[in-house]
Structures are given as C-alpha cells and as structure tokens.
Motif scaffolding. Structure first.
Motif, PDB file in Angstrom:
ATOM      1  N   UNK A 118       0.825  -1.208   0.000  1.00  0.00           N
ATOM      2  CA  UNK A 118       0.000   0.000   0.000  1.00  0.00           C
ATOM      3  C   UNK A 118       0.861   1.261   0.000  1.00  0.00           C
ATOM      4  N   UNK A 119       2.143   1.093   0.265  1.00  0.00           N
ATOM      5  CA  UNK A 119       3.065   2.224   0.258  1.00  0.00           C
ATOM      6  C   UNK A 119       3.449   2.570  -1.184  1.00  0.00           C
ATOM      7  N   UNK A 120       3.967   3.781  -1.391  1.00  0.00           N
ATOM      8  CA  UNK A 120       4.374   4.182  -2.751  1.00  0.00           C
ATOM      9  C   UNK A 120       5.681   3.513  -3.175  1.00  0.00           C
ATOM     10  N   UNK A 121       5.617   2.207  -3.324  1.00  0.00           N
ATOM     11  CA  UNK A 121       6.799   1.446  -3.718  1.00  0.00           C
ATOM     12  C   UNK A 121       6.352   0.250  -4.538  1.00  0.00           C
ATOM     13  N   UNK A 122       7.035  -0.025  -5.627  1.00  0.00           N
ATOM     14  CA  UNK A 122       6.684  -1.142  -6.487  1.00  0.00           C
ATOM     15  C   UNK A 122       7.090  -2.471  -5.875  1.00  0.00           C
ATOM     16  N   UNK A 123       6.540  -3.536  -6.419  1.00  0.00           N
ATOM     17  CA  UNK A 123       6.832  -4.861  -5.875  1.00  0.00           C
ATOM     18  C   UNK A 123       8.297  -5.248  -6.077  1.00  0.00           C
ATOM     19  N   UNK A 124       8.802  -4.981  -7.263  1.00  0.00           N
ATOM     20  CA  UNK A 124      10.202  -5.320  -7.526  1.00  0.00           C
ATOM     21  C   UNK A 124      11.122  -4.497  -6.630  1.00  0.00           C
ATOM     22  N   UNK A 261      30.022 -18.643 -12.365  1.00  0.00           N
ATOM     23  CA  UNK A 261      28.879 -19.472 -12.751  1.00  0.00           C
ATOM     24  C   UNK A 261      27.849 -19.515 -11.627  1.00  0.00           C
ATOM     25  N   UNK A 262      28.326 -19.469 -10.381  1.00  0.00           N
ATOM     26  CA  UNK A 262      27.404 -19.424  -9.241  1.00  0.00           C
ATOM     27  C   UNK A 262      26.643 -18.103  -9.216  1.00  0.00           C
ATOM     28  N   UNK A 263      27.329 -17.013  -9.553  1.00  0.00           N
ATOM     29  CA  UNK A 263      26.654 -15.714  -9.612  1.00  0.00           C
ATOM     30  C   UNK A 263      25.558 -15.710 -10.672  1.00  0.00           C
ATOM     31  N   UNK A 264      25.796 -16.385 -11.783  1.00  0.00           N
ATOM     32  CA  UNK A 264      24.768 -16.475 -12.821  1.00  0.00           C
ATOM     33  C   UNK A 264      23.542 -17.223 -12.310  1.00  0.00           C
ATOM     34  N   UNK A 265      23.772 -18.290 -11.559  1.00  0.00           N
ATOM     35  CA  UNK A 265      22.645 -19.009 -10.953  1.00  0.00           C
ATOM     36  C   UNK A 265      21.866 -18.081 -10.025  1.00  0.00           C
ATOM     37  N   UNK A 266      22.590 -17.336  -9.191  1.00  0.00           N
ATOM     38  CA  UNK A 266      21.927 -16.421  -8.272  1.00  0.00           C
ATOM     39  C   UNK A 266      21.126 -15.357  -8.997  1.00  0.00           C
ATOM     40  N   UNK A 267      21.699 -14.803 -10.068  1.00  0.00           N
ATOM     41  CA  UNK A 267      20.988 -13.776 -10.837  1.00  0.00           C
ATOM     42  C   UNK A 267      19.716 -14.340 -11.449  1.00  0.00           C
ATOM     43  N   UNK A 268      19.793 -15.561 -11.982  1.00  0.00           N
ATOM     44  CA  UNK A 268      18.612 -16.191 -12.575  1.00  0.00           C
ATOM     45  C   UNK A 268      17.545 -16.457 -11.516  1.00  0.00           C
ATOM     46  N   UNK A 269      17.976 -16.910 -10.336  1.00  0.00           N
ATOM     47  CA  UNK A 269      17.017 -17.199  -9.262  1.00  0.00           C
ATOM     48  C   UNK A 269      16.351 -15.920  -8.765  1.00  0.00           C
ATOM     49  N   UNK A 270      17.120 -14.855  -8.618  1.00  0.00           N
ATOM     50  CA  UNK A 270      16.528 -13.583  -8.188  1.00  0.00           C
ATOM     51  C   UNK A 270      15.589 -13.033  -9.261  1.00  0.00           C
ATOM     52  N   UNK A 271      15.970 -13.209 -10.534  1.00  0.00           N
ATOM     53  CA  UNK A 271      15.092 -12.762 -11.608  1.00  0.00           C
ATOM     54  C   UNK A 271      13.764 -13.494 -11.592  1.00  0.00           C
ATOM     55  N   UNK A 272      13.816 -14.817 -11.410  1.00  0.00           N
ATOM     56  CA  UNK A 272      12.589 -15.606 -11.337  1.00  0.00           C
ATOM     57  C   UNK A 272      11.757 -15.206 -10.123  1.00  0.00           C
ATOM     58  N   UNK A 273      12.432 -14.931  -9.016  1.00  0.00           N
ATOM     59  CA  UNK A 273      11.718 -14.490  -7.812  1.00  0.00           C
ATOM     60  C   UNK A 273      11.009 -13.166  -8.056  1.00  0.00           C
ATOM     61  N   UNK A 274      11.701 -12.237  -8.725  1.00  0.00           N
ATOM     62  CA  UNK A 274      11.102 -10.935  -9.004  1.00  0.00           C
ATOM     63  C   UNK A 274       9.875 -11.036  -9.888  1.00  0.00           C
ATOM     64  N   UNK A 275       9.950 -11.863 -10.935  1.00  0.00           N
ATOM     65  CA  UNK A 275       8.807 -12.040 -11.835  1.00  0.00           C
ATOM     66  C   UNK A 275       7.640 -12.666 -11.090  1.00  0.00           C
ATOM     67  N   UNK A 276       7.917 -13.686 -10.297  1.00  0.00           N
ATOM     68  CA  UNK A 276       6.867 -14.386  -9.550  1.00  0.00           C
ATOM     69  C   UNK A 276       6.233 -13.462  -8.514  1.00  0.00           C
ATOM     70  N   UNK A 277       7.078 -12.711  -7.803  1.00  0.00           N
ATOM     71  CA  UNK A 277       6.581 -11.812  -6.760  1.00  0.00           C
ATOM     72  C   UNK A 277       5.716 -10.701  -7.362  1.00  0.00           C
ATOM     73  N   UNK A 278       6.109 -10.218  -8.540  1.00  0.00           N
ATOM     74  CA  UNK A 278       5.356  -9.144  -9.185  1.00  0.00           C
ATOM     75  C   UNK A 278       3.989  -9.613  -9.673  1.00  0.00           C
TER      76      UNK A 278
END
Length: 282
Positions: A118-124, A261-278
């Motif tokens: 409800x605050x002026x902030x987006x989900x992402x 390669x681990x950082x790429x996994x983390x980036x992909x997981x955070x990206x998927x989390x952001x899409x799902x959360x939004x």
C-alpha cells in the motif's frame, strides 16, 4: 529512495532481533579479542622469534615439522587468515542462511504484505530493498570479522595481505547466491523450511559436483551430459572454497569460473523471484 532505505532498515532490525545474528556478532567479537590479546607474536627484525597463545609460549622450531619448511611469520599469518576465511565461508554462510531464511516468507504474510504494497513502492523495488537489506547486514558482519582479523594480524606482524580481503567479497557473494534459492522457494511456497532444505541441499550437491573429474568418467552417455549440465547450472559452492583459500594465502587464482557461474545461478534465481513476486495475487 526513502521507501527503499526504510525497507533496508526494517530488514536490519529484523535480523538484529534474531538471536542467531546477535550470536554471530558476539562470537566474531570474541574471535577478534582473542586475536588481539591472546595471540602474541614476537617479531625480531622481521622474523618470527616466538608465539604466545593464552599464556603458552612456543618457539618456531618447536612447531615446525622435521621434514617440512621452517615456521615463518608469513606462514603463521597465512594459516590464521586461511582458517578464519574457511570458517566464515562455511559456518558463517550456513548460520546466516538459517538466521535469514524466514524473513522473506514473513514479509509475504497476510496483513503485512498488503500494508507494504500500500506504500508508494513497487513490488520489484520492495523485493530489492529486502534483499539488499539482508546482503548489507551479512556483509557488515563479514567485514567486521574478516576485516578485523586482517587489521589485527597486519598490525601485529607488519605483513599486509590485501588478497585476503578479496575472500571477504566471495563470502558475501556466495551467501547472496544461496539466499537466492531461499527467496525463490519463499515466493513459491512461503515455506522457511523448504527454503533452507533447498539451499542446504544445493550445498550438498556441490560437494558431489566438485568431484566432477572423478565421477564423470564413470557415467554413461546419458549420465555425463546430465552431470555436466548440473555442474554448469547449479552453484559451485564447494569449489569456491578453494578460491577463498587461495586468496587468503595471497596466491593467484587459477580459475574464477566456479564463482562466476554461481553468480549467474543467483541472478537467474533472483530474476525468477522478481517475476513471480510481481505477478502474485496478494
């Protein structure tokens, strides 16, 4: 900007309120105090003349192996910093995941998530503020412990090993990678337990993947591509341990691939989390 900073501060407070984080701070403080007062190195003209730990004295020749090289000041510094880096990497990350695993599921609890959105902030932006707050809190604890050890050992011995500080970056970076699995499970199931099981499970799997050169030849034509696919996709937590140890010793790293390669996994997981959360219906 203010809502984002507010989310970071809220995350800080929640982490500090959890006794495990307070315990990590206390343990880190005790380690630094022990390094500062209990460990004394007698240095004469740049050479190690004696070691005193908790009042017990020993000469370098008493601690060296008969067939090994003599115990020098450089070797003592490297040994101490390597142990601290290894403990911070394994035990520190495991405890940090345990302490922070429930934060994101709690953020999505009924009533709280509606108030947040409800605050002026987006989900992402809300997700980013939460994640950044967790990273920052764990990063501060890591800098406090490892940076403190580095300063104490450097001032005591006059030997400055700046590569040791790079291992600090790897500790925080790999925590961020493993926390990505926690957030992904959190947005999917809102389960703290499942997030921990998956993140710890990935660490266990990385132990198997670290033996790729020995395991791969024993697999068949189907097993090998599957195994190497997992190796290049999942975080290489165990193999990064070697990079941390190498940096702590002040040596040159042969390959950074496990970390990146681990950082790429983390980036992909955070990206998927952001899409799902939004897209979730709260």
């Amino acid at each position: 900007m203010r809502p984002l900073l507010g989310l970071i501060l809220i995350t800080f407070r929640e982490l500090w309120a959890r006794k495990i984080v307070l315990g990590l701070f206390i343990v880190s403080s005790l380690v630094l105090l022990a390094m500062a007062f209990a460990l004394n190195l007698d240095v004469v003209e740049g050479s190690l003349a004696g070691i005193r730990l908790f009042g017990q004295e020993a000469a370098p020749e008493d601690m060296a192996n008969e067939d090994g090289p003599p115990l020098t000041l450089d070797r003592v510094v490297v040994a101490v910093e390597s142990v601290v880096a290894g403990v911070a990497y394994w035990i520190g990350i495991l405890l940090a995941l345990f302490a922070s695993a429930s934060l994101f599921p709690d953020l999505q609890s009924a009533g709280r998530v509606e108030l947040l959105l409800s605050k002026p902030i987006g989900r992402v932006q809300a997700l980013f503020g939460h994640v950044l707050g967790v990273w920052s809190a764990i990063g501060i604890l890591t800098v406090y412990l490892m940076g403190g050890v580095w300063l104490i050992m450097s001032f005591k011995t006059g030997i400055w090993n700046p590569r040791f500080l790079l291992s600090l970056v790897l500790v925080v970076g790999m925590f961020a990678v493993m926390y990505a699995a926690v957030t992904l499970m959190g947005v999917w199931t809102e389960s703290t337990a499942l997030g921990l099981i998956v993140s710890y499970g990935l660490i266990f799997v990385s132990m198997v993947l670290a033996a790729s050169e020995q395991i791969s030849p024993t697999l068949g034509s189907i097993g090998q591509p599957v195994f190497w696919g997992l190796y290049h996709t999942l975080p290489n937590f165990t193999e990064v341990t070697q990079i941390v140890s190498t940096l702590a010793k002040g040596e040159t790293v042969d390959s950074w691939y496990p970390f990146f390669s681990s950082l790429l996994f983390g980036a992909a997981a955070y990206g998927a989390t952001g899409v799902w959360f939004a897209r979730r219906d709260f």
